[in-house]
Design an enzyme around this catalytic site. Structure first.
Site, mmCIF file in Angstrom:
data_model
loop_
_atom_site.group_PDB
_atom_site.id
_atom_site.type_symbol
_atom_site.label_atom_id
_atom_site.label_comp_id
_atom_site.label_asym_id
_atom_site.label_seq_id
_atom_site.Cartn_x
_atom_site.Cartn_y
_atom_site.Cartn_z
ATOM 1 N N SER A 246 -4.487 -3.922 -5.013
ATOM 2 C CA SER A 246 -4.284 -2.898 -3.993
ATOM 3 C C SER A 246 -4.494 -3.503 -2.615
ATOM 4 C CB SER A 246 -5.255 -1.735 -4.194
ATOM 5 O OG SER A 246 -6.584 -2.139 -3.919
ATOM 6 N N LYS A 247 -3.926 -2.850 -1.611
ATOM 7 C CA LYS A 247 -4.090 -3.299 -0.227
ATOM 8 C C LYS A 247 -5.564 -3.253 0.171
ATOM 9 C CE LYS A 247 0.198 -0.829 0.842
ATOM 10 N NZ LYS A 247 0.765 0.263 1.639
ATOM 11 N N ARG A 248 -6.226 -2.169 -0.207
ATOM 12 C CA ARG A 248 -7.605 -1.965 0.227
ATOM 13 C C ARG A 248 -8.545 -3.016 -0.368
ATOM 14 N NH1 ARG A 248 -9.779 3.997 -0.385
ATOM 15 N NH2 ARG A 248 -8.074 4.226 1.121
#
Length: 493
Positions: A246-248
């Site tokens: 994920s980006k986060r």
């Protein structure tokens, strides 16, 4: 549906990441395989998180990868009236109802269900309200959401997934789910489906994280009297710790733009991403555009999750080694003219491009690339490891400095002397340069490899590379002589 119509509907809340890119790629391949249409639809209803920069980043990432679409980009906010109309239609037909339960009431019921070890789902309190009771609550200004009324009878919401096979969920296990928030905005579940109906989507190819949505959406399709598309749910992409990419959690390492900045060839990255969760059924890993389109089928998508071998602490393989190796393959085998255009951009960004490489020195430029690319992995290597070929402003790598220069103190005097020998040659050819170097080694009483390897370090800054005597003639007498005479500075330091 006779025409294949698929869509890629990203939410513009950040850059295009590899998971989203992979979804776009598989939809694109399926459309091209069946002479269908790919629709780009920006799901921008989250006004607080959607940004213009993200929209541009998504479009730029797709374009860089070579993914072309046939319709769009459409923007979900332009069709908000369609989403409201669908919700009102379901209300009018008694297939949805207004729910006035507060968050506190719902939380209390959830806690009670958990304490009693019962299923945690909405108990249907407001589906029993009479029209008069609904009108009274509305007159009091009590906020409400709109819930879909799951059929009372026994039955299942089921479909044949092209990847996972038959999927079924009993009506009794599905709660009356919310389709419109208390602020009047429809949820993704409804908006996405209404857009798919309007865009005549025939196949929905998306990640397995949407599995819980699909059975509920099938109920909505049926309630709205629309044809249910074919579904295919792809495996998720996980890291080495089996956590979802994920980006986060993973930052820029999962951004398509990161690979662009890191010197990846667009098709090489696309080729790699396809193999994250899809297999051709044999050992083939390198595909041309035509081969990949021909080989692609939904049935060959893997059921199990794929692993992205993310190694943040490895400076050589800063990302999945397979991605690096596939990129290196294309770097070393693509037509040299195509590589020339890609490297040109890198040299321009590093301010070491010369216009003559497009003119009278073009042949020299392309030959240089062909000589050095076999040891390179990314386009960035041409401006780092290969920098000495294009400018006199370069560094010697530490291994070459210690092993091939400073280890032999006599080289401080020998290299300028060897430069004089080269300068005195009437013809500076591969044969004459080699003979001069070997004769010089005999005269000073060392093995030929000592001055020859020192020459490589002084001229290219590297330990390894093309044949040294091919390199002499390619670089030219003037540059070879100048760099050998300039090598004394390394001993002084």
């Amino acid at each position: 549906m006779t025409e294949v119509r698929v869509r890629f509907p990203p939410s513009p809340t950040g850059y295009l990441h590899i998971g989203g890119a992979r979804t776009a790629i598989l939809n694109w391949l399926f459309a091209r395989k069946h002479n269908g249409k790919l629709i780009l639809r920006i799901e921008d209803t989250d006004a607080e998180r959607s940004t213009q920069d993200s929209i541009e980043g998504i479009i730029d990432g797709l374009t860089w990868l070579g993914i072309d679409w046939d319709e769009g980009p459409y923007f979900q906010t332009d069709f908000s009236q369609d989403h409201i109309a669908a919700a009102n239609k379901l209300l009018d037909e008694g297939k949805a109802y207004k729910c006035f339960c507060t968050k506190e009431e719902l939380q209390s019921k959830r806690e009670a269900a958990l304490a009693a070890k019962q299923d945690v789902k909405y108990d249907g309190t407001c589906r029993k309200l009479s029209p008069e009771e609904v009108a009274e609550k509305e007159s009091l200004g009590i906020p409400y959401v709109i819930r879909f009324r799951v059929p009372d009878e026994d039955g299942v919401a089921g479909y044949d997934d092209k990847v996972l096979g038959r999927i079924e969920r009993k009506y009794a296990d599905i709660e009356d789910f919310v389709i419109v928030r208390s602020n009047g905005k429809p949820l993704y579940l409804l908006c996405n489906l209404v857009d798919d109906i309007r865009d005549r989507i025939s196949h929905v190819i998306r990640g397995q994280d949407h599995l819980t949505n699909t059975t509920r959406q099938i109920l909505l399709y049926e309630a709205l009297g629309a044809e249910v598309p074919v579904f295919a749910h792809m495996p998720l992409t996980l890291d080495l710790k089996k956590a979802k990419i994920s980006k986060r959690s993973h930052g820029e390492i999962v951004a398509v733009q990161f690979y662009r900045k890191s010197g990846f060839i667009p098709w090489a990255l696309l080729n790699f991403l396809v193999l994250l969760g899809w297999s051709p059924g044999n050992d083939q890993e390198i595909f041309s555009r035509e081969e990949l389109i021909e080989a692609f089928t939904l049935e060959r998508i893997n059921k199990s999750n794929s692993i992205f071998n993310y190694r943040k602490d490895d400076p050589k393989f800063f990302t999945d080694p397979k991605a690096i190796n596939i990129n290196a393959h294309y770097l070393r085998t693509m037509p040299i003219e195509e590589i020339g255009e890609l490297v040109k951009k890198e040299l321009q960004e590093s301010d070491i491009w010369h216009d003559s490489y497009d003119g009278d020195k073009k042949e020299w430029y392309l030959k240089t690339l062909d000589m050095i690319r076999d040891r390179f992995h990314t386009l960035k290597d041409f401006t780092s490891l290969g920098r000495a070929y294009f400018t006199d402003d370069f560094d010697i790598e530490e291994k070459a400095l210690q092993k091939n220069l400073l280890k032999h103190p006599g080289l401080k005097e020998w290299l300028p002397m060897l430069a004089d020998r080269f300068e005195a040659l009437d013809e500076f050819t591969k044969e004459s340069a080699e003979q001069a170097a070997r004769d010089f080694a005999d005269e000073v009483g060392v093995k030929p490899g000592i001055p020859i390897n020192a020459c490589r370090a002084a001229i290219t800054g590297l330990v390894k590379g093309p044949s040294m005597f091919d390199l002499f003639t390619h670089m030219g007498k003037e540059k070879v002589v100048a760099r050998l005479r300039d090598a004394g500075k390394y001993f002084e330091n």
